[in-house]
Design an enzyme around this catalytic site. Structure first.
Site, PDB file in Angstrom:
ATOM      1  N   SER A  63       7.289 -30.438  17.379  1.00 19.92           N
ATOM      2  CA  SER A  63       7.957 -31.645  17.897  1.00 19.92           C
ATOM      3  C   SER A  63       9.461 -31.707  17.638  1.00 19.92           C
ATOM      4  O   SER A  63      10.144 -32.543  18.220  1.00 19.92           O
ATOM      5  CB  SER A  63       7.318 -32.893  17.300  1.00 19.92           C
ATOM      6  OG  SER A  63       6.152 -33.196  18.002  1.00 19.92           O
ATOM      7  N   LYS A  66      11.525 -31.627  20.639  1.00 18.23           N
ATOM      8  CA  LYS A  66      11.723 -32.812  21.483  1.00 18.23           C
ATOM      9  C   LYS A  66      13.172 -33.324  21.388  1.00 18.23           C
ATOM     10  O   LYS A  66      13.694 -33.929  22.322  1.00 18.23           O
ATOM     11  CB  LYS A  66      10.760 -33.926  21.054  1.00 18.23           C
ATOM     12  CG  LYS A  66       9.291 -33.589  21.285  1.00 18.23           C
ATOM     13  CD  LYS A  66       8.380 -34.608  20.620  1.00 18.23           C
ATOM     14  CE  LYS A  66       6.908 -34.293  20.828  1.00 18.23           C
ATOM     15  NZ  LYS A  66       6.010 -35.145  20.023  1.00 18.23           N
ATOM     16  N   TYR A 188       5.993 -28.246  28.425  1.00 18.45           N
ATOM     17  CA  TYR A 188       5.908 -28.924  27.124  1.00 18.45           C
ATOM     18  C   TYR A 188       5.340 -27.993  26.042  1.00 18.45           C
ATOM     19  O   TYR A 188       5.881 -27.904  24.934  1.00 18.45           O
ATOM     20  CB  TYR A 188       5.043 -30.187  27.269  1.00 18.45           C
ATOM     21  CG  TYR A 188       4.738 -30.885  25.963  1.00 18.45           C
ATOM     22  CD1 TYR A 188       5.663 -31.742  25.370  1.00 18.45           C
ATOM     23  CD2 TYR A 188       3.520 -30.677  25.310  1.00 18.45           C
ATOM     24  CE1 TYR A 188       5.382 -32.376  24.165  1.00 18.45           C
ATOM     25  CE2 TYR A 188       3.230 -31.315  24.107  1.00 18.45           C
ATOM     26  CZ  TYR A 188       4.166 -32.160  23.538  1.00 18.45           C
ATOM     27  OH  TYR A 188       3.881 -32.774  22.342  1.00 18.45           O
ATOM     28  N   TYR A 240       7.181 -40.823  13.829  1.00 19.54           N
ATOM     29  CA  TYR A 240       6.025 -41.525  14.420  1.00 19.54           C
ATOM     30  C   TYR A 240       5.697 -42.794  13.629  1.00 19.54           C
ATOM     31  O   TYR A 240       6.589 -43.577  13.353  1.00 19.54           O
ATOM     32  CB  TYR A 240       4.818 -40.574  14.514  1.00 19.54           C
ATOM     33  CG  TYR A 240       5.195 -39.173  14.894  1.00 19.54           C
ATOM     34  CD1 TYR A 240       5.733 -38.905  16.146  1.00 19.54           C
ATOM     35  CD2 TYR A 240       5.063 -38.117  14.004  1.00 19.54           C
ATOM     36  CE1 TYR A 240       6.110 -37.625  16.509  1.00 19.54           C
ATOM     37  CE2 TYR A 240       5.445 -36.827  14.364  1.00 19.54           C
ATOM     38  CZ  TYR A 240       5.961 -36.602  15.607  1.00 19.54           C
ATOM     39  OH  TYR A 240       6.337 -35.337  15.953  1.00 19.54           O
ATOM     40  N   VAL A 258       4.636 -30.586  13.623  1.00 20.96           N
ATOM     41  CA  VAL A 258       3.381 -30.230  12.956  1.00 20.96           C
ATOM     42  C   VAL A 258       3.337 -28.772  12.478  1.00 20.96           C
ATOM     43  O   VAL A 258       2.376 -28.364  11.831  1.00 20.96           O
ATOM     44  CB  VAL A 258       2.118 -30.549  13.810  1.00 20.96           C
ATOM     45  CG1 VAL A 258       1.957 -32.032  14.023  1.00 20.96           C
ATOM     46  CG2 VAL A 258       2.127 -29.794  15.135  1.00 20.96           C
TER      47      VAL A 258
HETATM   48  N1  GLN Z   1       2.680 -29.634  20.290  1.00 26.62           N
HETATM   49  C1  GLN Z   1       2.273 -30.669  19.402  1.00 26.62           C
HETATM   50  C2  GLN Z   1       1.361 -31.664  20.124  1.00 26.62           C
HETATM   51  O1  GLN Z   1       1.605 -31.980  21.249  1.00 26.62           O
HETATM   52  C3  GLN Z   1       3.478 -31.362  18.834  1.00 26.62           C
HETATM   53  C4  GLN Z   1       3.110 -32.465  17.886  1.00 26.62           C
HETATM   54  C5  GLN Z   1       4.041 -32.608  16.701  1.00 26.62           C
HETATM   55  O2  GLN Z   1       4.702 -31.695  16.246  1.00 26.62           O
HETATM   56  N2  GLN Z   1       3.998 -33.793  16.136  1.00 26.62           N
HETATM   57  O3  GLN Z   1       0.399 -32.114  19.585  1.00 26.62           O
END
Ligand code: GLN
Length: 304
Positions: A63, A66, A188, A240, A258
């Site tokens: 993430s 992003k 994505y 989050y 993650v």
């Molecule tokens: N690729 C992961 C997902 O879509 C990214 C989530 C993350 O790093 N929080 O679940």
């Protein structure tokens, strides 16, 4: 401020085995990462680089990517961007579906999965070769042409990422996805599979410590207002449903993934990345949060 001394102290004082957490295994390819990997890299605008452990080993940034997607899309659309995605913390897990239905397919912010999928949709509409051009953009920001996708990780998530399929499909039904759902998801998953080291991440995030100007080349990537707004989103939405706790304990804007990475920015001073793959329930690195809390406590420096 002797950053190396402080990082050494944090490293030696941390009883790493004492901390819990679990490596992300919902993406099968990520489940094999060794849970005791650990690295820190701090890049200061005035004082150079400071590091601990496996700070040059690349890992899945997930993430954290992003933030780069938002950095690329924001100048393309300007303030019109905020018609398609909000700027409020979600207070929900990164992959939650519930709010999206109540709020008619407009994601709360660009750093939860739904919001990042909208940003991916925008980039696909704007770019000729989205994956290639996005990768080149990240390579430019980092100053490192060796950075790449991990195809195995991307394909592994493609096979199992049903929640992301649901999020993109739900938004498509509300008219907030222009392209084919499968194209948005493909982009994505590849975006999330990018691998970078703590060193590369902290050097890249210096951009946000430097008001949107590339630290090495001087190129303006975001204008000052865009950089301020993006950093505000990192502070309020970067973790989050733990964004409040991260701000409470650390006091810096930042972003987690993650893969176990966390990057944080102390505006006008430094950017710092930590990697430790064991995650808490919100999907944030347990040791990463601990290290950064100790860093801002020991230095006495945060944005507050
Ligand atoms: N690729 C992961 C997902 O879509 C990214 C989530 C993350 O790093 N929080 O679940």
């Amino acid at each position: 401020m002797d950053y190396q001394k402080i990082l050494n102290e944090i490293d030696s004082e941390l009883d790493k085995g004492k901390f819990g957490g679990k490596v992300a295994d919902y993406i099968p390819e990520l489940a094999d990462v060794k849970e005791d990997c650990f690295g820190i890299h701090l890049c200061s605008l005035e004082k150079g680089n400071f590091a601990i452990g496996q700070n040059e080993q690349r890992f899945s940034i997930q993430s954290i990517s992003k933030v780069f997607a938002l950095t690329m899309a924001y100048p393309m659309l300007g303030e019109k961007l905020w018609k398609r995605v909000g700027v409020e913390p979600s207070g929900n897990p990164f992959n939650s579906l519930v709010q999206l239905e109540y709020e008619s397919g407009i994601p709360r912010n660009p750093l939860i999965n739904a919001g990042a999928l909208v940003i991916c949709d925008i980039l696909i509409s704007k770019l000729q070769n989205p994956k290639q051009e996005f990768l080149e953009f990240v390579q430019k920001l980092s100053g490192n042409p060796g950075i790449g996708f991990n195809k195995k990780v991307a394909e592994s998530e493609k096979e199992t990422g049903y929640r992301n399929v649901a999020l993109a499909s739900l938004m498509k039904s509300f008219g907030n996805i222009e392209n084919l759902v499968e194209d948005v998801l493909d982009f994505y998953f590849y975006m999330c599979s990018i691998e970078m080291s703590c060193k590369e991440l902290s050097q890249t995030f210096l951009l946000y410590a430097n008001h949107g100007k590339h630290f090495v080349t001087g190129e303006r990537i975001l204008n000052a207002s865009q950089s301020k707004r993006l950093s505000a989103i990192l502070l309020t939405c970067g973790f989050y449903d733990q964004a409040g706790e991260f701000t409470f304990k650390v006091g810096l804007p930042g972003k987690s993934g993650v893969g176990g990475g966390i990057v944080a920015v102390f505006p006008e001073h430094y950017s710092v990345a930590v990697w430790s793959p064991k995650l808490n329930k919100a999907g944030n690195s347990v040791l990463g949060m601990e290290v950064l809390e100790r860093l801002t406590t020991k230095t006495g420096l945060s944005i507050f």
